[in-house]
Scaffold this active site. Structure first.
Site: not given
Ligand code: FRU
Length: 472
Positions: A78, A22, A140-141, A192
């Site tokens: 992440f 990402d 997350r994210d 995500e």
């Molecule tokens: C999306 C993801 C995110 C995570 C990251 C980990 O591609 O799965 O949700 O933060 O990649 O590398």
């Protein structure tokens, strides 16, 4: 570093060495666009996640920077975002660049780090994590922006299969505002990488919420869906529409989000996505690195005749890569037109544009092909209102999931279609009618495609303004 391996793209961002997924923390500051990204500096498969870093003056030419954020006792680093703290709300310094990311340890929590030297080095906040929840595993994210009307930072966070919004005055203490998404849109995978931002349509502000989902994309594996609605500083209220809507129907545009802090005078909403798919990302046939980003794109709201959509097109700066245009003669055909060796000295990095007007036919296609018999076909099925990409014979074999089926996008019937195709060694990005239909698909041909063929089963096709640009 090995820059010449076969599928190293020529004008897309790829990691110097190692694995990338990402895009993270995209922020504009003092004339520089920053791109951070999910990065494994130790190998070309996913793992040991850091934030890699690159900078650019024009969103086209990128310079590698030292790795920006490394794992610590709270876990791997992440995905997340970055903001410029103009009013020193967090107390790290006026104008500090602040990264907000997920610490992925035993549990996923949100942490922050600040940079006082324009993104060169980051210091983690000693009070990390700044947000945790014992009950949510996929948590997350964080994507953060300043919401001026409610005078707070707003964080969109992926919380399993919903997006939860949080508010903060200082980026350190967060309060839950609301939760969105239950029962709406696509849900056959984990949610995500959200992004909530305004766009205007005919003078009216609408809020767009991006949500990446994996698996469960329209053509399998990972893809980015979106919702259009309103946001009042607390709650996102979607317009009544037929969800899911997808930003890009191709197999290879995932986890993309937008730049923060772009000057109001510029006014663009700038986007970049990860040009791969979790279905096969770890197996693509590269050696020293894995994956690339899409070209940077500008987002806008458009009306497709039925409802509002988010259209995307390459940023205008990309045109700086064009060498002298090569014009192919206009043609009208009843069956097939072939342009062999359409690009002399083809290195696999080029742009093709044309307008096609079908008459009395339900479907037509165009393809790019090489002498090995590898072919990538775009099929405009007007009767069934779909634009399909057939990459089943496009590439060397490497993974069963890669080329098993047609990659389909909805297509509104029009008198003419303007087509823009960006090709770069191992990628194709198709924009129809100024980005109203987008298909991004990676390909791994054993040699460059240098034949262009148009076909119609019935009626005629008028082909106009066919132009090829070699790209620097
Ligand atoms: C999306 C993801 C995110 C995570 C990251 C980990 O591609 O799965 O949700 O933060 O990649 O590398």
């Amino acid at each position: 570093f090995e820059y010449n391996e076969k599928y190293r793209l020529l004008y897309h961002f790829t990691p110097q060495y190692g694995w990338m997924n990402d895009p993270n923390g995209m922020v504009y500051a003092d004339g520089t666009y920053h791109l951070f990204y999910q990065y494994n500096p130790y190998g070309a498969r996913w793992g040991n996640m850091h934030w890699g870093h690159a900078i650019s003056k024009d969103l086209v030419n990128w310079q590698y920077q030292p790795t920006a954020i490394a794992p610590d006792k709270l876990g791997a680093i992440f995905s997340g975002s970055a903001v410029i703290d103009h009013d020193n709300t967090a107390g790290f310094g006026k104008g500090a660049m602040i990264a907000i990311f997920t610490s992925a340890g035993d549990r996923q929590t949100q942490s922050i780090a600040y940079s006082l030297d324009g993104g060169k080095t980051f210091t983690k906040y000693e009070g990390n994590p700044v947000l945790s929840d014992a009950n949510i595993i996929d948590f997350r994210d964080p994507k953060v922006f300043w919401h001026a009307p409610s005078k707070q930072w707003v964080m969109s966070l992926a919380t399993t299969q919903t997006i939860t919004f949080y508010g903060s005055k200082n980026l350190k203490e967060w309060t839950r505002l609301s939760e969105f998404g239950e029962g709406l849109g696509a849900h056959s995978g984990v949610w995500e990488c959200p992004d909530l931002f305004p766009l205007t349509y005919e003078g009216k502000t609408k809020w767009v919420l991006f949500v990446s989902i994996n698996p469960g994309g329209p053509n399998g594996g990972s893809a980015t869906q979106y919702f259009i609605g309103d946001f009042d500083g607390k709650t996102f209220t979607p317009d009544a529409m037929n969800y899911p809507l997808w930003l890009d129907y191709g197999r290879d545009n995932y986890a993309g989000v937008t730049w923060s802090n772009v000057p109001a005078a510029d006014g663009r909403r700038l986007f970049i996505g990860w040009m791969s798919n979790w279905d096969y990302a770890n197996e693509i046939p590269t050696v020293n690195f894995r994956s690339a980003m899409t070209v940077a794109r500008t987002l806008r709201l458009a009306h497709n005749g039925e409802h509002l959509i988010v259209a995307s097109e390459p940023v205008k700066e990309l045109e700086s890569l064009r060498r002298e245009p090569l014009s192919l003669a206009d043609k009208t055909t009843f069956d097939t037109v072939t342009f062999e060796n359409f690009l002399p000295n083809n290195q696999g990095a080029y742009e093709l544009t044309f307008t096609v007007t079908p008459n009395d036919t339900d479907s037509f296609s165009f393809s790019i092909e090489n002498a090995k018999g590898e072919v990538l076909t775009y099929l405009f099925d007007i009767a069934n209102k779909t634009l399909s990409v057939d990459r089943t014979k496009s590439s060397v074999a490497f993974n069963a999931n890669f080329a098993e089926m047609l990659v389909k996008a909805p297509l509104t019937a029009k008198k003419s279609y303007t087509v823009r195709l960006l090709v770069d060694k191992a990628s194709t990005e198709l924009f129809v009618n100024n980005g109203e239909v987008v298909q991004t698909n990676t390909v791994f041909p054993s040699e460059v495609y240098n034949t262009l063929r148009f076909k119609t089963e019935k009626g005629t096709l008028n082909l106009n303004d066919i132009t090829v640009y070699k790209l620097k």
